[in-house]
Structure formats: structure tokens, C-alpha cells
Design a protein around this motif. Sequence first.
Motif, mmCIF file in Angstrom:
data_model
loop_
_atom_site.group_PDB
_atom_site.id
_atom_site.type_symbol
_atom_site.label_atom_id
_atom_site.label_comp_id
_atom_site.label_asym_id
_atom_site.label_seq_id
_atom_site.Cartn_x
_atom_site.Cartn_y
_atom_site.Cartn_z
ATOM 1 N N MET A 1 0.842 -1.206 0.000
ATOM 2 C CA MET A 1 0.000 0.000 0.000
ATOM 3 C C MET A 1 0.871 1.248 0.000
ATOM 4 O O MET A 1 0.623 2.199 -0.736
ATOM 5 C CB MET A 1 -0.875 0.012 1.264
ATOM 6 N N VAL A 2 1.886 1.225 0.839
ATOM 7 C CA VAL A 2 2.760 2.398 0.956
ATOM 8 C C VAL A 2 3.498 2.626 -0.364
ATOM 9 O O VAL A 2 3.530 3.743 -0.892
ATOM 10 C CB VAL A 2 3.756 2.202 2.127
ATOM 11 N N ASP A 3 4.048 1.553 -0.923
ATOM 12 C CA ASP A 3 4.776 1.658 -2.203
ATOM 13 C C ASP A 3 3.866 2.181 -3.291
ATOM 14 O O ASP A 3 4.240 3.060 -4.079
ATOM 15 C CB ASP A 3 5.299 0.275 -2.638
ATOM 16 N N GLN B 1 4.160 10.070 -7.415
ATOM 17 C CA GLN B 1 5.264 10.385 -8.342
ATOM 18 C C GLN B 1 4.767 10.408 -9.779
ATOM 19 O O GLN B 1 5.250 11.174 -10.614
ATOM 20 C CB GLN B 1 6.384 9.334 -8.206
ATOM 21 N N ALA B 2 3.766 9.566 -10.064
ATOM 22 C CA ALA B 2 3.236 9.497 -11.428
ATOM 23 C C ALA B 2 2.232 10.601 -11.706
ATOM 24 O O ALA B 2 1.701 10.700 -12.811
ATOM 25 C CB ALA B 2 2.584 8.134 -11.647
ATOM 26 N N GLY B 3 1.931 11.399 -10.688
ATOM 27 C CA GLY B 3 1.027 12.527 -10.913
ATOM 28 C C GLY B 3 -0.402 12.281 -10.480
ATOM 29 O O GLY B 3 -1.279 13.108 -10.699
ATOM 30 N N ARG B 4 -0.671 11.140 -9.900
ATOM 31 C CA ARG B 4 -2.015 10.845 -9.385
ATOM 32 C C ARG B 4 -2.061 11.393 -7.962
ATOM 33 O O ARG B 4 -1.427 10.877 -7.064
ATOM 34 C CB ARG B 4 -2.209 9.341 -9.455
ATOM 35 N N LEU B 5 -2.848 12.457 -7.775
ATOM 36 C CA LEU B 5 -2.812 13.194 -6.508
ATOM 37 C C LEU B 5 -3.811 12.682 -5.471
ATOM 38 O O LEU B 5 -3.709 13.023 -4.299
ATOM 39 C CB LEU B 5 -3.072 14.680 -6.771
ATOM 40 N N GLU B 6 -4.796 11.878 -5.921
ATOM 41 C CA GLU B 6 -5.826 11.455 -4.970
ATOM 42 C C GLU B 6 -5.252 10.543 -3.896
ATOM 43 O O GLU B 6 -4.356 9.729 -4.169
ATOM 44 C CB GLU B 6 -6.959 10.695 -5.695
#
Lengths: 220, 320, 46
Positions: B102-104, B111-116
Motif C-alpha cells: 500500500m505504501v509503495d 510520483q506518477a502525478g495521481r494526486l488522490e
Amino acid sequence: MDIEQKQADLIDYFVKQAHNHKEESLPNVIVEATSNSSLFAFSEILAVPNITQLRGTKYSVFVDVLQLFAHGTWSDYKKNVERLPPMVPDQIRKLKQLSVLTFAETNKVLPYDKLMQELDVSNVRELEDFLINECMYSGIVRGKLDQLRRCFEVQFAAGRDLRPEQLENMIRTLESWSTSSDNLLVSIQDKIKWADTKSEMNKKHQKDVEDRMEAAKKSS
Amino acid sequence: SSSSSPSVDSDALYFYDETTQTRYQKEKPWAKDPHYFKRVRISALALLKMVVHARSGGTIEIMGLMQGKIDGDAIIVMDAFALPVEGTETRVNAQADAYEYMVDYSTTNKQAGRLENVVGWYHSHPGYGCWLSGIDVSTQMLNQQYQEPFLAVVIDPTRTVSAGKVDIGAFRTFPEGYKAPDEHVSEYQTIPLNKIEDFGVHCKQYYPLDITYFKSSLDCRLLDLLWNKYWVNTLSSSPLVGNRDYVAGQISDLAEKLEQAENQIHSRGGGGSFLLPGKKKEEESQLKKITRDSSKITVEQVHGLMSQVIKDTLFNSVRQ
Amino acid sequence: ENSLLRQVSSLLRRLPVIESEKFQDDFLMEYNDTVLITYLAMITNC
């Protein structure tokens, strides 16, 4: 549909070739078309005026060859082998592939024995190799090889060129299908109406019973 | 604006506003009201992923997390991802096996830009309906203590196939010791006999949220294309054939419930006039539930048969 | 249009899609099972 898409360009190419070539070079076009590994339809080429004009000339046997590939089978070729020009291996393979399509038109289950006899194949292994490599992989048929029952169950077979007399049968089948579909839709509509009516009647009956229960409770 | 089309409104939902979310996290309106969250909006993508994941588990419970954001009293689920755990009903906090994952995942997402952020977890109840078991309730209570805002979603992939629509429920638990003032009216669902106790004991510790769905204009287009590709599979499948085990289980469960109801009646001497009014009502409602369950099973079977009969008439009655 | 005629011909030759005794047996058994369930549900309702 995939087969038709794949061979549409080839048909266009050979039709153009037939239009542009003179009488002497048309037999080469016909041999090239009937040897091509991806072409299984020849009506369009047959309809080209240059090809039809070959009848009555010294090259009319090549029109017969084209006609054979459009509608005939390997057995038909064997019956007329003296009259027709010798075929190259690619043509022989093509004709055998088209023969399988013809057999699949009338029967969905093709016994190995019949196929071996019609296609001049000596053993089951060779027949299965032919069906898998030449027919299934080229996409003209889809089916299941049942080795226990020694038969080939055809699920799909590409359509061959139509003879004029086959059109009427097709139209009748389509009309019959359309009629049975329409009848099915009408009966579904009727069932929906019946279900709605029953539901309304049920609700009304339930309400009547509840009202009578209330009335009985009040009077007692 | 009121003149905007539904797809434009849905597309606007996909925009993540960091400021608004931070404000919600600061104010924490859910801390003051246990009933604060009333609605859930699930994106088509998240729903598809969750249902496909649930179905892939077969009869084994699966589990995953949902990512999204808050919008007033609604939790919006934008996406979902599977967790590498199973058997969530057999141990407390099955999630513990997947903490590292989950943490990873969360880190890589950012980092990929998914902010949710993660806003909830989902798991499956294959064949026994959408509700929270004792273990689920304790897991969700723990989540609501340390990871608010957090939502629990339950999917039943077997009933989804049987009913022809997604069987899904979204829940939030009440804090320990809290007694809900009004009993919520939730849609009736059949609970198997072997689960009925677990259901009954904990059903007052959580409440259901209303679920709605949304999709973007791109999703609409992609789903249309997918439909064109998969309609043959849809047409050829039959719930009668695919869900045999489940139906057999349902009928067997129904038989057991009937037997139980009958035994209860016999144990009271049989005479209806000797029964206390309250008890009689309880048994009537038990029989009523049984008849409702039997009707539901039958209706699903009849639907399955209707489609088979129609397909047979359409494709097998015509000959050359 | 020859291409369309070939496609229609191929499609029509697939009908009927399934025609076998085994399918009929399975289909009728499914039919009977569903009708039986309906009957049992009606009795339960009564």
C-alpha cells in the motif's frame, strides 16, 4: 467479415490487372489470382469484360479454370482434368481449401473419411495438418477437430462466390429469419402487456383484500 | 452551470483541487457528525476494476483500496487498486499483509502525478450479499479511527452475475458506543443461514451510503467500443449455466430456513391462537422473508431461461 | 455486391447455430428445472 476485409485489396488489384492486360497476358493474371494464398473470391474478376471476352478464344479454358475456382471443387477438377490446363501446387492447395468451404456449406460436421476421399489425402495426420495449417490458420474456417468421432465440426466457414440459383434460396432464408424475429418481438410485446396487466390485477386484488380486512376489523 | 451537459459535469469531477481537500482535512466535519457522509460517487473505471477483481476471485474473498476525494457530504471514488491478500473474512485485519504494498503504491502514484489519496477499501462477499461482518466492522472502525475519511465498500460478484446488475454496498461504521437515533431502511437482501447471526449482531454498528456512478466523456466512448467488442460474449453467456453452484446453494439455504421456521412453529405447540402476538408477527415476517427469497431466486432463473428461449428461437429455428 | 453476398451466405450457413440431440436434452432439462423452481416458489407463496 475478416476474410472479406483481407481480400478486398487483392480483388481490387486483380480486377485492375484484368482490365489493363491484353488477351495474351490474361491467362497469367488468372493463374496468379488462383495461386494467391490470400484470395478466395473470384466473382469480381470473372465479371471483368476482358475476361468474359476470352470465351470462344483459345484462352477460354482459363475462364473455365477461374469459374472452377469460383464455384467448383477439387473433385470437379479431377472429372475434367483432360480439358483443363495443368495446375501448379499453389492452385491445387487453393482448390482444396475452397472444396472444404463447399463441404461446410451443406454440413456442419464433416467426417474425416469423406474429407480424405474428396481431398485425396492418404491419412488422418495429413488431413488434420491441412485443415489446421491451410484452412484454420488462413481464417477461412473455424471449428473443432474431434479425433474420437473422426470428424471436423465447423463453427464458421467463409462464403464462396454465389451461383445465380443460390440467391433465391438465400432470400427465402433471410425472409424466414426476418419473419420469425418479427414474430418473436410481437410475442415479447404481448408477454410484457400480459405481465403488466397481471401485476395491476394483483395489486388491485391485494388492495381489495386489505380494505376488506380493515372493514372487518372496524366492524368487529 | 445548469446548462452544462452531464458529461461536462462528470469531466469536471476528475479535476483534483489540493486546496479544497486540504481544507476538508483541516476542518474534519466528519468528526462532529457520525452520519456526515451520506453519498458515494464511484467512477465507471473504479467500478469496473473492483467488479472484475471481485469476479476474478471466484469464491474467495478479495480486497483492494480506493482512491479519491471528498466533496461536501460525498466521497468520490476515482480509482481502485487490488491488494495482494485474500480471505478477508477469516482473519482480523487482513490488510496488515499488504501494508508495504500500500505504501509503495501510494508513493509511486504521487510520483506518477495521481494526486488522490486512499479514501476507502473494498472487498467481496461472494454469494452472501453486501453487508459488514464482525471482522469487517472492526477493520472499518480501526480505519475510521486512524485514516479518516475512509469508506468500506462490499461487492458480491456472484449475485452480480445472477441479478444482471452490480451488487454493491458502501458503508461507514459508527464510533464505539454510539447508538444511531433512527434505524436506516436499507434494501432487503437474502442472507444465508450460516451468516445470519454475524449479520444480525453487527448490523446496527454501521449505516449504508447512497451510491451513484459517473463517467467521463472519454469513458463513454471507450465503453461503447468495449461493448461492440464484447457483446458477443455477453449474448452467448447464460447465468443459468454460469451460476449453477450459487443457485443450488441458494435453494439449499432456502430449504434450511423453511425447516427452521417450521421447527419454530412446531416447538410452540402448533396452535396459532396460543402464540403471543409479538412472536406470531416475528414468524410471519420470517415466512414472508422466505417467500421473498424464493420469489427472487425464481425470478432470476426465469430471466435466465427467457434469454435462452429467445436465443434458441432466434438462432436455432431457421433452416436453409 | 459480391462481397456482401458472400458474407450473407456465410452467415446464413451458420443457422441453425446449435442442432443436436444433446443440446435439446440439456435445454429441456434446464427448462424443466426452472419451471419446477417456479412451481415450488408458487407453493411457498401460497
